[in-house]
Design an enzyme around this catalytic site. Structure first.
Site, PDB file in Angstrom:
ATOM      1  N   SER A  47       0.333  -1.203   0.139  1.00 46.23           N
ATOM      2  CA  SER A  47       0.222  -0.206   0.306  1.00 46.23           C
ATOM      3  C   SER A  47       1.064   1.198   0.001  1.00 46.23           C
ATOM      4  O   SER A  47       2.033   1.441   0.299  1.00 46.23           O
ATOM      5  CB  SER A  47      -0.900   0.432   1.255  1.00 46.23           C
ATOM      6  OG  SER A  47      -1.567   0.896   1.286  1.00 46.23           O
ATOM      7  N   TYR A  58      -2.303  -0.868  11.221  1.00 49.35           N
ATOM      8  CA  TYR A  58      -2.909  -1.299   9.628  1.00 49.35           C
ATOM      9  C   TYR A  58      -1.196  -1.884   8.621  1.00 49.35           C
ATOM     10  O   TYR A  58      -0.821  -2.310   8.061  1.00 49.35           O
ATOM     11  CB  TYR A  58      -3.621  -0.944   9.004  1.00 49.35           C
ATOM     12  CG  TYR A  58      -3.866  -1.488   8.029  1.00 49.35           C
ATOM     13  CD1 TYR A  58      -4.895  -2.631   7.354  1.00 49.35           C
ATOM     14  CD2 TYR A  58      -3.299   0.049   6.897  1.00 49.35           C
ATOM     15  CE1 TYR A  58      -3.751  -2.732   5.918  1.00 49.35           C
ATOM     16  CE2 TYR A  58      -3.859  -0.697   5.588  1.00 49.35           C
ATOM     17  CZ  TYR A  58      -3.709  -1.826   4.643  1.00 49.35           C
ATOM     18  OH  TYR A  58      -3.867  -2.449   3.832  1.00 49.35           O
ATOM     19  N   LYS A 101       2.122  -3.978   6.828  1.00 45.90           N
ATOM     20  CA  LYS A 101       1.665  -3.521   5.527  1.00 45.90           C
ATOM     21  C   LYS A 101       3.804  -3.131   5.525  1.00 45.90           C
ATOM     22  O   LYS A 101       4.338  -4.065   5.140  1.00 45.90           O
ATOM     23  CB  LYS A 101       1.862  -2.815   4.618  1.00 45.90           C
ATOM     24  CG  LYS A 101       0.054  -2.853   4.306  1.00 45.90           C
ATOM     25  CD  LYS A 101      -0.046  -4.101   3.297  1.00 45.90           C
ATOM     26  CE  LYS A 101      -1.235  -5.143   3.541  1.00 45.90           C
ATOM     27  NZ  LYS A 101      -1.842  -5.867   2.632  1.00 45.90           N
TER      28      LYS A 101
END
Ligand code: NAD
Ligand code: WQD
Length: 339
Positions: free
Chosen positions: A128, A153, A157
């Site tokens: 991302s 979150y 990643k």
């Protein structure tokens, strides 16, 4: 037709379902694993109607090693993996970080542990643009430094990228890895048969826009208009989900053709930055719907502006987006009307 099998984790989800369609249409045989924690089995019906065939789907948790081993034993000759399965809600990850670390890291670790045993050498990972944080330069290239994550979150990643870098380096050419750093995926398949299924009140802009136009929400609140951008609202790179899905096909093709010894990273966006107000105007123009909106306070943690430099994906993957912002928004509206 002898189709090369690609395991698609999270293949019933928003991006995964579109990737399954594009993979099949490009001649691959996608094999879905999904535990439907954030998707519905109706996505499989949509895929079936679009493709005119059933795509195998195993309802398992891909953080469960025994369950994934069972799928790999049954399917035998899987040649590559696209790993979409993860939790993705930024706010929830702040409230429930352990859930995010367990699922997002756990599922990747299981796949990496099993790949050598089954002779699978290729993996495409869903990363991302969140790894760039608030970038020091725009547009961001793959060389733009990553920043400490601002949410659990985002941290998953970053850590998954690190894990893939270490394991790929240790694999001495036995593991070939592509990290795709997505910008903001939007819209739905032209058929209106698959799309995003936001549960509850959407956090993301486009589902909130379409739900407002549909009368489900009273109004859109634009989070701040005093940022240092031309119209004061945040800028993002909104990429149509089918264009994004196609990036996975070219990434798989590259890996299966021999790939590269090192992990390769690609930004996947349009290369265009659009403000929130531009999105609202484009939505109204594309759909003829008037959108009720107000300007509210900034949202904590928002990046003022980020968009991709896509030169590397264009030159090395031959990747190009074809869908305009207006067409992307029109497809999101078409999908909304089916819900
Ligand atoms: P999504 O929630 O629609 O799809 C994820 C799918 O994975 C769902 O179908 C869910 O049921 C499944 N899943 C989750 N954990 C699982 C597990 N342990 N075992 C089996 N299945 C599991 O999300 P999406 O928008 O399609 O995102 C796909 C990937 O792309 C994610 O890794 C996400 O972090 C990443 N990503 C998404 C965006 C975005 O804005 N949508 C942006 C950048 C990166
Ligand atoms: C877009 C713009 C908001 C809702 C998130 C994740 C990121 C990535 C993509 C996975 C922002 C504005 C939004 C609303 C608004 N996901 N907005 N009113 O924040 O760019 O990124 O999804 O990796 O990690 O953080 O996307 O769709 O939430 O917001 O004004 O009701 O719309 O401020 O500028 P974001 P978004």
């Amino acid at each position: 037709m002898n189709r090369t099998k690609i395991l698609v984790t999270g293949g019933a989800g928003y991006i995964g379902s579109h990737a399954v369609v594009e993979l099949y249409e490009a001649g691959y045989q996608p094999i879905i694993v999904d535990n439907f924690v954030n998707s519905q089995e109706s996505a499989l019906n949509g895929i079936r109607t679009i493709l005119g065939t059933d795509i195998p789907c195993y309802k398992i948790d891909c953080a469960n090693e025994a369950a994934v081993r069972g799928v790999l034993e049954q399917e035998k000759d899987i040649k590559g993996i696209i790993h979409f399965a993860a939790y993705k809600a930024v706010g929830e990850s702040v409230a429930e970080p352990l859930k995010y670390y367990q699922n997002n890291l756990g599922s990747l670790l299981v796949l990496l542990a099993l790949m050598p045993e089954f002779g699978i050498q290729s993996i495409v990972f869903s990363s991302s643009c969140t790894v760039y944080g608030v970038p020091d330069q725009l547009p961001v290239t793959e060389q733009t430094p990553t920043k400490p994550a601002t949410s659990p979150y985002g941290n998953t990643k970053k850590i998954c990228e690190d894990i893939l870098n270490d394991v790929t380096a240790a694999g001495k050419g036995q593991l070939r890895t592509i990290l795709l750093r997505y910008f903001n995926p939007i819209g739905a398949h032209a058929s209106g048969l698959i799309g995003e299924l936001p549960l509850g009140v959407p956090n993301n802009l486009i589902p909130f826009v379409t739900q407002t136009a549909a009368g489900i929400r009273e109004k859109l609140t634009i989070f701040g208009d005093t940022y240092d951008t031309p119209d004061g609202t945040n800028i993002r790179d909104y990429i149509h989900v089918v264009d994004l899905a196609k990036a996975h096909v070219v990434a798989v093709e590259r890996l299966l053709a021999g790939g590269h010894a090192d992990v390769e990273v690609f930004n996947v966006g349009t290369g265009r930055g659009n403000s929130v107000l531009e999105v609202v105007n484009a939505f109204e123009k594309a759909t003829g719907q008037k959108l009720n909106y107000v300007i509210g306070p900034p949202r904590a943690g928002d990046v003022p502006a980020i968009y991709a430099d896509v030169t590397k994906a264009t030159q090395e993957l031959g990747f190009q987006t074809t869908t305009s912002l207006e067409d992307s928004l029109a497809s999101a509206w078409k999908w909304q009307q089916t819900l």
